[in-house]
Design a protein around this motif. Sequence first.
Motif, short mmCIF file in Angstrom:
data_model
loop_
_atom_site.label_atom_id
_atom_site.label_comp_id
_atom_site.label_asym_id
_atom_site.label_seq_id
_atom_site.Cartn_x
_atom_site.Cartn_y
_atom_site.Cartn_z
N VAL A 204 0.81 -1.22 0.00
CA VAL A 204 0.00 0.00 0.00
C VAL A 204 0.84 1.27 0.00
N GLY A 205 2.14 1.17 0.18
CA GLY A 205 2.99 2.35 0.15
C GLY A 205 4.15 2.23 1.12
N ALA A 206 5.03 3.22 1.10
CA ALA A 206 6.24 3.17 1.93
C ALA A 206 6.43 4.46 2.69
N ASP A 207 7.10 4.36 3.83
CA ASP A 207 7.39 5.50 4.68
C ASP A 207 8.90 5.75 4.69
N PRO A 208 9.38 6.81 4.03
CA PRO A 208 10.81 7.11 4.02
C PRO A 208 11.29 7.78 5.31
N ALA A 209 10.36 8.09 6.22
CA ALA A 209 10.72 8.74 7.47
C ALA A 209 10.72 7.75 8.64
#
Length: 236
Positions: A204-209
């Motif tokens: 569903v997506g990625a978190d670069p933080a």
Amino acid sequence: MTAPHLLPAHELERTAVVANNSMNRERGLAGVNSYARELGLDPVAHLTAAADRSSAPPSWLDLCSGEGRALREACSRLPAGSVLTGVDLVGPLVPAPAPAGPELLVASVAEWSPPRTYDLITCVHGLHYVGDQLGLLARAASWLAPDGLLIGHLDPLSLRLADGAPAGRAAVAALRAAGFRYDARRHLVSLRGPRTVRLPFRYVGADPAAGPNYTGQPAVASHYAVAPVAGAGAPQ
């Protein structure tokens, strides 16, 4: 729990965490900063053994290959006709010296697919910067030659559900059910032989933080929804 802001692949790859110039830039075949040390595997020895078992020259695909130094070093130590391919989002920062060595491609591993299979597929700390880590592992499983080996680093703590809850334990269990092995001490995931892999997760997506992972470097967290599937792990 507050859900993180998740990015699609095309936005993720423009972030400073992913589109960096330091990941895997100068890692060679052997020594302190090497593929042999990180993987516990000598790529040249593995490929030489593969060539001994087959009439075809050996082949190696390195995902997130950086400068491609390890591939270049392997060229002179492998039989003529060996196929060495590196794929990296940034690619070599300087032109390769003559004579021509491995094929080094500048491309997103999230979208790229090879036209052939390989005896060895490696991803040294590259999955830490890939949005859909499980998706890449599933795709790469079909790129293996009949006795090929896929091996790379995976941090289960970077695998999460859409709301940020941990998904690592369930993901590792699903990978093992599909035929993968996971070495928790060395953070290494591996697979021997090609197969069709369907994992019970939908990206569903990625978190670069997400912050630093076990390497101490900032990394990406990959988020998934649970999506049961049938027929996972079928050998080809």
